[in-house]
Write an enzyme that holds these catalytic residues in place. Structure first.
Site, PDB file in Angstrom:
ATOM      1  CB  SER A  86      24.133  31.689 -16.344  1.00 13.82           C
ATOM      2  OG  SER A  86      24.958  32.618 -15.703  1.00 13.82           O
ATOM      3  CE  LYS A 119      22.395  33.044 -11.952  1.00 15.87           C
ATOM      4  NZ  LYS A 119      22.573  32.097 -13.307  1.00 15.87           N
TER       5      LYS A 119
END
Length: 810
Positions: A707, A750
């Site tokens: 990611s 996140k």
């Protein structure tokens, strides 16, 4: 050794015997004259009196009492003779042995209960010649025998043998008196020693009578020696058996013996009624337990086995424990569900702030349960970082439904038997933790929390996660079979709630049986509300403070949240608040303050310097630095990507404990940058003349995952174009060699991590747009979102304002 027998039981004496005995002892009436060669005979049962020995004799016959009284008045000797048949009450001449013992009456005693006793001392042997008639007691003309006083070598040899074997017998006898051994050694008469030993030996009266009837000294000594040899052999064998038995005795055998003795003692005292009452009680308890047919059949079978096993047996204890488990399990005991949706909503809101999605799912379950009470309970799995309230949610569910709550900690469990139980063949076997939790709850529809289900570990004892498959499968757990019970138990009414920090470590088949509900980290506002509503009152009480003694302002709480805790949950926040309250408690306890108010300016004094500070501006002020977003088991976090170039030959250097997938992301980003060098105004020669070094702090923490691909590409582009990335932007997303930005997971964690770190703009893959709905609305309002289809969108998003196009979508 025998020395006292009765010829009639006490209480059988004729009336007036006690008075006659006392008057006889006082000489109140004249004695009866007897011929010079006659003796008063006293027939006795099971007693042989030898010359030289003293023995008490209990008498009860009227004729014997009169004879003893007459002898006592006249100070006359009596003849003690053994009956041939002890059952004869009134013996005649033919019922007596011919040989008896002439005895002196040392004392005549009448006890308060009317019993008569004569203490006699044997003098010499006699033979009955003729029984005389006309006397109120038995009288006989007798022939007396005197033992010769000669000492020949044969007689002396037998004297030595008698002494030697006497010592052997005394050594074999436990607790033999030392005075007896000395008395035997001091005797010098063979006839006297033979009679003495025969009188003390534990042999039959007939054998003693045989010795008494042996007049010859040598023959008598030989007969006594033969009896002694037999007695020595018996004592030796008995001693050997005793020693062998003691050597084989173990603790369990000793316990068995003691329990049997205790049982016998209790029965003698009337304190034990045997096993029948206990077994009957077990039968009644089995009937009251209302077990299923198979379980009750097994219980009755074990109860029947128990009836034929001694109570002191180890198997008895094992079966009894098994029956207790079967009886005490709540086969048919259920708590009544309290299905009040409004009340349940109130309880959930009272116990937890936020968590709207989870509360809605719990209320949905209660609604379905109310409409369909016989439906199967779901298996919920709360997944999220530590400290976000997973375990306490289970307690709130139990409180809202009115059910019992039990918690089963699975962290570190590596034995399948911990779930399924041990078989009863093993010593100390017990049911598994699931059945034990049901037993502890006392209800078959409890709320059972399987805490830390992701921490299970397989070992040589089996895989406990595999054993949980049957427990958590709605199609199977109504017939869950514990190895210890051996009969199925219905778990379909139990509401199972599992908790986990990471779903990846849970095996796929087990995860498939659970409905996973994610609990993300809290926002700053949620933490502040939780602290004000729950943590502050709890820590005040824990530290012995009252609200009027200590208070903390909302600004101080936010300062603690931002400067001293950077976590997804609130555990460290509660610790820091507790530390501040302890500081206040010390001042109040010392008497230096009556009321303490903790404000923003006091936080640094109490807790020290802030532990966290914003490093965004410092780290992103140079070209080659980009801010990424990462997911961790304890919530989201920000990740800095640093790139630098030095003169070289085009080598790529990677540091920061990068995993294999993250290393491949850097290589893919570099290849993509080289392919788009012309469109990005990057001189291709720079790649040939320079070495590129990519570093991801903190270097001590392992990192992996795809990611960070977008952040890698942006950092390399910033480095090669010498353009800094804005400090208020963070990004996440995987890249492909075609330049596409691919979706990633953990968006909610996140984004919340970016908000905690002071980020204002978050760049996300366009295909993750649907995950925005999971982010609390309050957090969404504080952030700007840019969605990326390609890496070009990312470059435009971080370009200076005059170069930005319409790529930003908020």
């Amino acid at each position: 050794m025998e020395n006292e027998f009765r010829d009639r039981q006490p209480g059988q004496e004729a009336p007036g015997q006690q008075e006659g005995a006392q008057s006889a002892a006082q000489g109140a009436s004249p004695s009866i004259a007897l011929p010079s060669d006659a003796l008063t005979l006293i027939p006795v049962r099971n007693l042989v009196l030898f010359p030289g020995l003293v023995a008490p004799i209990s008498i009860g016959r009227e004729s014997s009492v009169r004879g003893a009284q007459d002898a006592a008045r006249a100070n006359r000797q009596v003849g003690v003779v053994l009956q041939r048949n002890p059952e004869v009450e009134e013996p005649q001449a033919g019922d007596l042995h011919a040989i008896g013992t002439v005895s002196n009456v040392l004392r005549y005693v009448t006890t308060p209960d009317g019993a008569h006793h004569v203490i006699c001392q044997g003098v010499q042997r006699f033979r009955i010649v003729e029984v005389l008639q006309g006397f109120p007691f038995m009288v006989a003309r007798v022939q007396r025998f005197e033992d010769p006083e000669i000492m020949t070598s044969e007689i002396e040899a037998r004297l030595i043998q008698l002494k030697t074997r006497s010592q052997e017998i005394l050594q074999l006898l436990p607790q033999a008196p030392a005075e007896l051994a000395a008395s035997i050694q001091n005797m010098t008469s063979t006839p006297l020693l033979s009679d003495f030993i025969a009188g003390l030996m534990e042999i039959k009266p007939e054998e003693k009578q045989g010795v008494l009837e042996t007049v010859d000294v040598i023959a008598r000594a030989d007969k006594v020696l033969a009896l002694m040899a037999h007695q020595i052999e018996v004592l030796r064998i008995s001693r050997d058996i005793d020693q062998q038995t003691k050597a084989r005795f173990e603790d369990r055998q000793r316990e068995v013996m003691l329990r049997e003795q205790l049982k016998t003692i209790q029965q003698e005292l009337g304190e034990a009624e045997g096993n029948s009452a206990e077994l009957a009680e077990l039968g009644e308890r089995i009937a009251k337990a209302k077990m299923p047919e198979e379980a009750e059949k097994q219980a009755r079978k074990e109860l029947k086995r128990l009836e034929s096993i001694p109570e002191a047996s180890a198997e008895y204890s094992m079966i009894r424990t098994y029956l207790d488990w079967l009886i005490e399990l709540p086969w048919s005991v259920s708590t009544e569900d309290r299905i009040d949706i409004a009340e349940a909503r109130r309880i959930l809101d009272e116990d937890h702030y936020g968590l709207d999605k989870i509360k809605r799912r719990i209320l949905e379950y209660l609604a379905v349960r109310k409409l369909n009470p016989g439906g199967k309970s779901p298996v919920l799995c709360f997944s999220g970082p530590p400290g976000v309230g997973k375990t306490s949610l289970g307690q709130s569910i139990a409180k809202a439904t009115g059910r019992k709550f039990v918690r089963l900690s699975l962290g570190g469990v590596h034995d399948e038997a911990e779930i399924r139980g041990h078989r009863r063949t093993y010593i100390g076997a017990l049911p598994g933790n699931v059945i034990q939790a049901i037993h502890k709850a006392g209800s078959n529809n409890c709320v059972m929390m399987l805490d830390e289900v992701d921490k299970l570990g397989a070992s040589v004892q089996g895989d406990p996660a595999a054993a949980l498959l049957e427990v958590l499968d709605p199609e199977q757990h109504d017939t869950f079979r514990d190895n210890y019970l051996g009969v199925p138990f219905d778990l379909s009414k139990v509401l199972f709630i599992a908790t986990a920090n990471v779903l990846d470590s849970i095996p796929g088949p087990l995860r498939d049986r659970m409905e996973v509900i994610s609990l993300p980290g809290y926002t700053e506002e949620e933490k502040a509300q939780i602290a004000r509503r729950y943590l502050v009152p709890r820590q005040l009480e824990a530290n012995g403070l009252r609200p009027d003694q200590c208070e903390i302002t909302d600004a101080a709480i936010r300062e603690v949240i931002n400067g001293y805790t950077r976590e997804a949950g609130v555990r460290n926040l509660e610790r820091e608040i507790g530390s501040a309250f302890r500081h206040a408690a010390m001042s109040i306890a010392e008497g230096t303050a009556q009321h303490v108010r903790i404000d923003v300016g006091d936080v640094h004094t109490v807790l020290g310097a802030p532990r966290f500070e914003s490093e965004i501006a410092m780290r992103t002020g140079l070209p080659g630095v980009a801010t990424g977003l990462a997911w961790t088991p304890v919530g989201g976090d920000i990740l800095f990507i640093e790139a630098s170039r030095t003169p070289g030959n085009g080598k790529l250097i990677l540091t920061g404990q990068l995993g294999e997938v993250m290393r491949e992301s850097v290589q893919a980003a570099l290849t993509l940058l080289k392919a788009r060098a012309a469109s990005l105004n990057v001189d291709p020669a720079l790649f040939e003349r320079n070495d590129i070094h990519v570093h991801v702090p903190a270097g001590a923490i392992p990192k992996d995952g795809p990611s960070a691909g977008v952040a890698m590409f942006v950092a390399l582009t910033s480095l090669m174009t010498d353009t800094p990335v804005p400090s208020d932007r963070a990004m996440t997303g995987e890249i492909s060699l075609r330049g596409l930005v691919l979706p990633v997971g953990g968006i909610k964690e996140k984004v919340l991590a970016a908000l905690r770190a002071g980020i204002k703009t978050v760049m996300l893959p366009a295909r993750n747009r649907k995950d925005i709905d999971d982010i609390p609305e309050e957090s969404r309002k504080q952030l700007q979102f840019i969605f990326l289809e390609t890496v070009e969108d990312a470059i435009r998003a971080v370009a200076p304002a005059e170069r930005q196009g319409a790529a930003a979508v908020s």
